[in-house]
Design an enzyme around this catalytic site. Structure first.
Site, short mmCIF file in Angstrom:
data_model
loop_
_atom_site.label_atom_id
_atom_site.label_comp_id
_atom_site.label_asym_id
_atom_site.label_seq_id
_atom_site.Cartn_x
_atom_site.Cartn_y
_atom_site.Cartn_z
N GLU A 176 0.87 -1.18 0.00
CA GLU A 176 0.00 0.00 0.00
C GLU A 176 0.91 1.23 0.00
O GLU A 176 1.83 1.31 0.82
CB GLU A 176 -0.88 0.00 1.26
CG GLU A 176 -1.79 1.20 1.27
CD GLU A 176 -2.72 1.28 2.47
OE1 GLU A 176 -2.68 0.39 3.34
OE2 GLU A 176 -3.48 2.26 2.53
N ARG A 236 5.73 -12.87 9.39
CA ARG A 236 6.27 -11.51 9.26
C ARG A 236 7.65 -11.46 9.87
O ARG A 236 7.92 -12.15 10.85
CB ARG A 236 5.42 -10.56 10.10
CG ARG A 236 4.30 -9.91 9.41
CD ARG A 236 3.56 -9.01 10.40
NE ARG A 236 3.88 -7.61 10.15
CZ ARG A 236 3.29 -6.91 9.20
NH1 ARG A 236 2.37 -7.45 8.43
NH2 ARG A 236 3.61 -5.65 9.02
N LYS A 257 4.42 0.67 8.90
CA LYS A 257 4.44 1.98 8.24
C LYS A 257 3.70 3.01 9.07
O LYS A 257 4.08 4.18 9.11
CB LYS A 257 3.81 1.88 6.85
CG LYS A 257 4.71 1.23 5.83
CD LYS A 257 4.17 1.45 4.42
CE LYS A 257 3.85 0.18 3.71
NZ LYS A 257 2.43 -0.16 3.63
P1 ATP Z 1 2.76 -2.01 7.41
O1 ATP Z 1 1.99 -2.16 8.66
O2 ATP Z 1 4.20 -1.85 7.63
O3 ATP Z 1 2.20 -0.99 6.50
P2 ATP Z 1 1.55 -3.88 5.72
O4 ATP Z 1 1.51 -5.36 5.74
O5 ATP Z 1 0.28 -3.16 5.94
O6 ATP Z 1 2.66 -3.43 6.71
P3 ATP Z 1 1.77 -3.52 2.92
O7 ATP Z 1 2.28 -2.35 2.18
O8 ATP Z 1 0.34 -3.82 2.85
O9 ATP Z 1 2.23 -3.33 4.42
O10 ATP Z 1 2.64 -4.80 2.60
C1 ATP Z 1 3.04 -5.23 1.34
C2 ATP Z 1 3.51 -6.65 1.48
O11 ATP Z 1 4.62 -6.74 2.35
C3 ATP Z 1 2.41 -7.53 2.05
O12 ATP Z 1 2.32 -8.70 1.28
C4 ATP Z 1 2.88 -7.81 3.44
O13 ATP Z 1 2.44 -9.05 3.89
C5 ATP Z 1 4.40 -7.72 3.33
N1 ATP Z 1 4.99 -7.33 4.59
C6 ATP Z 1 4.73 -6.21 5.30
N2 ATP Z 1 5.40 -6.19 6.45
C7 ATP Z 1 6.12 -7.33 6.49
C8 ATP Z 1 7.03 -7.91 7.43
N3 ATP Z 1 7.33 -7.30 8.58
N4 ATP Z 1 7.58 -9.11 7.13
C9 ATP Z 1 7.29 -9.72 5.97
N5 ATP Z 1 6.45 -9.24 5.04
C10 ATP Z 1 5.86 -8.06 5.29
MG MG Z 2 -1.26 -2.57 4.86
#
Ligand code: ATP
Ligand code: MG
Length: 541
Positions: free
Chosen positions: A33, A258, A268
């Site tokens: 995102e 994760r 984020k």
């Molecule tokens: P954040 O809370 O940091 O925004 P998110 O999962 O909402 O994390 P996205 O931008 O939606 O962030 O994530 C893009 C991809 O990266 C998704 O497939 C997510 O599962 C993966 N991802 C995000 N954080 C991690 C992590 N700490 N370890 C492994 N994969 C991750």
């Molecule tokens: Mg997200």
């Protein structure tokens, strides 16, 4: 790491290939995102998604999951692209959830027509109260029995902008008594009057993640939809949507753990707070666990990829020690970073028997074990700087550095002896008066002298004053909480030192160096004459 990784996902892909289940080959996607910069957790997902496609000759989409215009921006889109490319991966195509908004809307209309979705007019609070709990079923919305005609009319008018935000939502009609709360008539569309960075004001209703993601995966023929474990409970909804709309392809969702890293945060949303509240100096602050921060700190893509290979891909929770990342960074720089001399806490040395008018040019290899890095010249004059900590007035036994009356070798230069300690008005040591031995030049030493140690130094005249930034952990506790962020933050996470480095370091094209005996450093990409400490030479410093 040298051998190609094996993990449960790669095993699964291998068996899918062996059993000819993949009509179009391996197709993955990385779906961020665009609501912030990527962090090292994302790097794990990037290495996995792009890595398996590379390994099995497939494709990877970089798909922006841009369904929430309030939090998303073009700045983030561009930063994410730059980070993925910098990590060394090439996408087959960039796509956006918003590319499919019209199709997604069409599937929602189909579901209404099939009696499987309805417009609900409860407000957020009422919806929360009727959702039930883990142990109690929810209650049906009073609007669940609206006729198909009424639903179609309301949904079309939601799109047309006839209602205020929150007045109506579109919900799936699944089961309010389901033990899985995600299946209790989840909301799939909400009204948002916000300008979207790509679709502008074309839409005032936006689909929710759970409805959007599976449809995008199916439209892109994703062969393996890899996501993190928190989506395991959403998988029944992913499957429900694809089973109930008219799309003839249904990707499998496979979850992995994760990445968490001690002494930092990996979300984020929280990283955004650190930036907005000026607790750090932007997304690329070298203390940040972001890809941009690591880059600015001097970490290479190779080190990050090695780290991701070493942590592996499993279903177990994965909080990794910072030491492992630092190990990978060191290992990467060990043989590739030129080694020069930088004095972090300078103490002046005057060579009293050295004629002021005749500086000598010495030279030394950039890396004793990596000849390909070549040589650099080292100016040597009457005034030098050595490290304050390389001098002791009253040395302990077996001390190998400089002390009154004792000798030490200056790396790639001469042996000196400390004859006199000069103090300033406040009683601090201001300078050391030393003698050098002309016949002790490194490589041509005929002096027969045997000093116990070798220390680094920089010529005072030719040396360049710089600022060195030594970074400590951003948080004081291994697992900082979002509620206790301010308490948990380390108030002294950056130490600024006035230092002096040899001129060849400033003139070199390289950005990364080992400062001998000190650690690995890189030139700051924004500010001249600033060096960021990437990592110490050894663990635990
Ligand atoms: P954040 O809370 O940091 O925004 P998110 O999962 O909402 O994390 P996205 O931008 O939606 O962030 O994530 C893009 C991809 O990266 C998704 O497939 C997510 O599962 C993966 N991802 C995000 N954080 C991690 C992590 N700490 N370890 C492994 N994969 C991750
Ligand atoms: Mg997200």
């Amino acid at each position: 790491m040298d051998s190609p990784p094996t993990d449960f996902i790669r095993q699964r892909i291998q068996s899918d290939i062996a059993e000819q289940r993949l009509a179009q080959g391996v197709i993955t996607r990385f779906p961020p995102e665009p609501n912030g910069y990527l962090h090292i957790g994302h790097a794990k997902s990037i290495c996995l998604n792009f890595g398996v496609a590379e390994q099995f000759g497939g494709k990877t989409f970089l798909r922006f999951d841009d369904t929430n215009p309030l939090k998303e921006s073009d700045e983030y889109v561009e930063a994410i692209k730059a980070d993925v490319a910098w990590l060394g991966f090439a996408w087959t195509e960039v796509t956006h959830a918003s590319d499919y908004f019209e199709q997604i809307y069409g599937y929602a209309v189909d579901l209404i027509k099939a009696g499987k979705a309805f417009v609900c007019s409860l407000d957020a609070e009422a919806m929360r109260l009727t959702r039930g709990t883990l142990t109690e079923p929810g209650q049906d919305s009073p609007h669940r029995q609206r006729s198909i005609e009424e639903n179609l009319d309301l949904f079309q008018r939601m799109r047309a902008g006839e209602f205020a935000e929150g007045e109506h939502v579109l919900r799936l009609k699944i089961d309010m008594a389901s033990p899985n709360i995600n299946l209790r008539d989840p909301v799939i569309y909400r009204i948002r009057y916000a300008t979207h960075q790509r679709t502008g004001d074309d839409w005032c209703i936006y689909p929710m993640y759970d409805f959007t993601h599976c449809i995008c995966d199916a439209l892109e023929s994703i062969s393996h939809s890899l996501c993190t474990l928190e989506f395991e409970d959403h998988r029944p909804l992913y499957d429900w949507v694809l089973d109930n709309i008219n799309l003839n392809y249904h990707p499998p969702q496979i979850e992995f753990s994760r990445l968490g890293l001690e002494y930092t945060v990996m979300s984020k949303r929280i990283l955004n707070r650190l930036v907005d509240d000026d607790l750090v100096d932007g997304w690329d602050d070298p203390r940040m666990p972001t890809v941009a921060g690591l880059r600015r700190r001097g970490v290479t893509p190779a080190a990050i990829r090695d780290f991701c290979a070493r942590i592996g891909v499993t279903k177990q929770d994965n909080t990794v020690e910072m030491n492992l990342l630092e190990f990978c960074v060191r290992k990467d720089m060990e043989s590739t970073a030129p080694r020069g001399m930088g004095v972090l806490e300078p103490l002046k040395v005057v060579i009293t028997n050295f004629a002021e008018i005749q500086p000598v040019e010495l030279s030394g290899p950039w890396h004793a074990q990596n000849e390909a890095l070549g040589q650099r010249t080292l100016p040597f004059g009457r005034e030098l700087f050595i490290e304050r900590s390389d001098f002791e007035l009253e040395p302990p036994k077996k001390y190998k550095r400089l002390s009154p009356g004792e000798m030490v070798r200056l790396r790639y230069a001469f042996i000196i002896r400390c004859d006199e300690v000069v103090y300033d008005a406040s009683g601090e040591i201001a300078q050391l008066n030393c003698t050098y031995f002309e016949d002790s030049r490194s490589g041509q030493d005929t002096s027969g002298l045997k000093p116990k140690g070798v220390i680094h130094w920089v010529d005072a005249e030719a040396g360049v004053p710089v600022q060195v930034r030594d970074y400590q952990r951003l948080f004081r506790v291994p697992n900082p909480g979002s509620d206790t962020l301010l308490e948990d933050i380390n108030p002294d996470s950056v130490v600024r030192l006035d230092a002096v480095v040899e001129p060849a370091i400033m003139a070199s094209d390289s950005d990364r160096f080992q400062f001998e005996r000190q650690g690995y450093f890189c030139k700051d990409s924004e500010q001249a004459n600033v060096f960021n400490k990437t990592v110490s030479l050894r663990e635990g410093f």
